[in-house]
Design an enzyme around this catalytic site. Structure first.
Site, PDB file in Angstrom:
ATOM      1  N   VAL A   1       0.809  -1.296   0.409  1.00  0.00           N
ATOM      2  CA  VAL A   1       0.201   0.138   0.174  1.00  0.00           C
ATOM      3  C   VAL A   1       1.108   1.077   0.205  1.00  0.00           C
ATOM      4  O   VAL A   1       1.746   1.098   0.731  1.00  0.00           O
ATOM      5  CB  VAL A   1      -0.878  -0.174   1.031  1.00  0.00           C
ATOM      6  CG1 VAL A   1      -1.065   1.113   1.219  1.00  0.00           C
ATOM      7  CG2 VAL A   1      -2.045  -1.162   0.729  1.00  0.00           C
TER       8      VAL A   1
ATOM      9  N   GLY B   1       4.184   4.188   3.718  1.00  0.00           N
ATOM     10  CA  GLY B   1       3.661   2.604   2.778  1.00  0.00           C
ATOM     11  C   GLY B   1       4.721   1.516   3.840  1.00  0.00           C
ATOM     12  O   GLY B   1       4.443   1.611   4.440  1.00  0.00           O
ATOM     13  N   LYS B   2       3.920   0.692   3.128  1.00  0.00           N
ATOM     14  CA  LYS B   2       3.712  -0.931   3.942  1.00  0.00           C
ATOM     15  C   LYS B   2       3.317  -2.309   2.798  1.00  0.00           C
ATOM     16  O   LYS B   2       2.583  -1.670   2.642  1.00  0.00           O
ATOM     17  CB  LYS B   2       2.863  -0.337   5.185  1.00  0.00           C
ATOM     18  CG  LYS B   2       3.478  -1.189   5.749  1.00  0.00           C
ATOM     19  CD  LYS B   2       4.671  -1.434   7.209  1.00  0.00           C
ATOM     20  CE  LYS B   2       5.283  -1.598   8.288  1.00  0.00           C
ATOM     21  NZ  LYS B   2       5.941  -1.215   9.362  1.00  0.00           N
ATOM     22  N   GLY B   3       4.395  -3.037   3.720  1.00  0.00           N
ATOM     23  CA  GLY B   3       3.660  -4.467   2.492  1.00  0.00           C
ATOM     24  C   GLY B   3       3.421  -5.388   3.595  1.00  0.00           C
ATOM     25  O   GLY B   3       3.861  -5.754   4.760  1.00  0.00           O
TER      26      GLY B   3
END
Ligand code: NAD
Length: 402
Positions: free
Chosen positions: A50, A95-97
């Site tokens: 995201v 962001g992050k994953g």
């Protein structure tokens, strides 16, 4: 987590006079990548990245490998990263994953295949000026090195600035391992200075003696002899010694794979892991997991100051109760930002082709942490807000006006 983050953003946004359109933009992610990773043996895993907000710079945030990873969790963590980078003044976004996988159930070969596929699928959306991931729960420098290698193979970009948290040989930064603990020491020191408590004897209890907690305790004992570690816990036990625990001995014991259960001595007594919460100490440092103080145990807290080094270790109802009792909570988005600050410094070194000595990294870390604590404390004082609300307010101001 997502609902809580959105509620606080909305509340602070209204206080700042943001329009509904501005708030809507802040709450929504710019882009969401959802895909499936299929290993050669047929196992499939849902994967996400995201990209929440890049108004201040490239998206920045970790990649988590954990069975409970979901799109909502990744959205919440990406949103919090945009606020964290803004709260500490970094020229980065959020962001992050994540991949919904138990990395311990995979062989090293499968883990490498999974990591390479993750980077391969996303390589067009990542990059030094676009999105710069890092390790998080369940991932480490080895995983990131595989991703960098895949990214380089597909794009030809050899700057290493596409990911941070790399191994030292793979372009990582000195000082990264200790950064979150060191940042926590700086946050506490700077906050105490605003209350006129510099140099006074303080007793400290640390929950969680892993990477973050043990570096916090080690750096605190070296730089602040006036702070005395009277309790420390891991998942096996809480060790307590009112006269002061031997930090070096405990850190070495944990480093060699030992647990606190075996580290008890006649003068350092062992109790349950939960006992650390009720320690009679001035400061309680939370460096284990999320939600370790909740409505079930909030009445046990005796500390005057809580330092959130884990993400979200105090639940919202518990925080409200503790603040109403006059307890100060140094919030995660500033207190544990040392890690992302040194990630930024790693990216900066990679982009310029430099390798800084640890002393320079630590100096730069100070240069971000000190003003971040000041901005949060000033906003809290002027607006009569708890520190977490104040940190969110500072972050939102920067995200909408700078
Ligand atoms: P880690 O796995 O190295 O250490 C966690 C420690 O917590 C271990 O010693 C474990 O025994 C202990 N623990 C687990 N359950 C416990 C319990 N119930 N009571 C007491 N101790 C318990 O992890 P870490 O890298 O030190 O991270 C700690 C926390 O900080 C995590 O929540 C992480 O998400 C957060 N965090 C880490 C970083 C970083 O740079 N590593 C940055 C920001 C936030």
């Amino acid at each position: 987590m997502l609902t809580t983050a959105h509620a606080l953003i909305t509340r602070m946004g209204h206080k700042l006079g943001l329009t509904d359109a501005e708030l809507k933009q802040l709450l929504a992610a710019n882009a969401e990548h959802r895909f499936e990773i299929k290993l050669q043996d047929g196992q499939t895993f849902p994967a996400y990245r995201v990209q929440h907000n890049n108004r201040r710079g490239p998206y920045k945030g970790g990649i988590r490998f954990h069975p409970d990873v979901s799109l909502d969790e990744v959205r919440a963590l990406a949103t919090l990263m945009s606020l964290k980078t803004a709260a500490v003044g970094l020229p980065l976004g959020g962001g992050k994953g994540g991949v919904a996988v138990n990395p311990r159930s995979l062989t090293p070969e499968q883990l490498e295949e999974l990591s390479r596929q993750y980077a391969s699928h996303l390589h067009g959306a990542l990059g030094p000026d676009q999105d710069v991931p890092a390790p998080d729960v369940g991932t480490n420098a080895t995983v990131i090195d595989w991703m960098v290698s895949e990214y380089e193979r597909l794009t030809g970009d050899t700057t290493k600035a596409s990911f941070t948290g790399k191994s030292l040989e793979g372009g990582g930064s000195l000082g990264r391992e200790a950064a979150t603990g060191r940042g926590g020491v700086i946050a506490l020191r700077e906050y105490l200075a605003t209350t006129g408590r510099t140099g006074q004897l303080l007793t400290v209890a640390v929950q969680g003696f892993g990477n973050v907690g043990s570096f916090f305790a080690t750096i605190a004992s070296a730089e602040h002899p006036e702070w005395r570690l009277v309790a420390a816990s891991d998942s096996a036990a809480t060790l307590t010694k009112p006269g002061g625990l031997n930090v070096g001995r405990l850190a070495a014991h944990k480093q060699s794979g030992g647990s606190f259960k075996e580290a008890a001595t006649p003068d350092a007594t062992a109790a349950s892991p939960e006992a650390v919460i009720a320690t009679d100490a001035d400061v309680l440092v939370l460096a284990a997991l999320g939600d370790t103080i909740t409505e079930d145990n909030m009445r046990d807290v005796k500390a005057k100051y809580i330092v959130e080094l884990a993400n979200g270790p105090v639940s919202d109802p518990a925080a409200e109760f503790l603040i109403s009792r006059g307890i100060t909570i140094l919030p995660d988005i500033v207190a544990n930002a040392g890690g992302v600050i040194v990630s930024y410094l790693e990216w900066k070194q990679n982009k310029s082709g430099e390798h800084w000595p640890e002393s320079k990294v630590n100096h730069e870390l100070e240069a971000y942490m000190v003003p971040a604590v000041k901005a949060m404390s000033d906003a809290a004082r002027v607006e009569h807000l708890p520190l977490k609300d104040a940190a969110f307010m500072v972050a939102l101001q920067r995200l909408t006006s700078e």
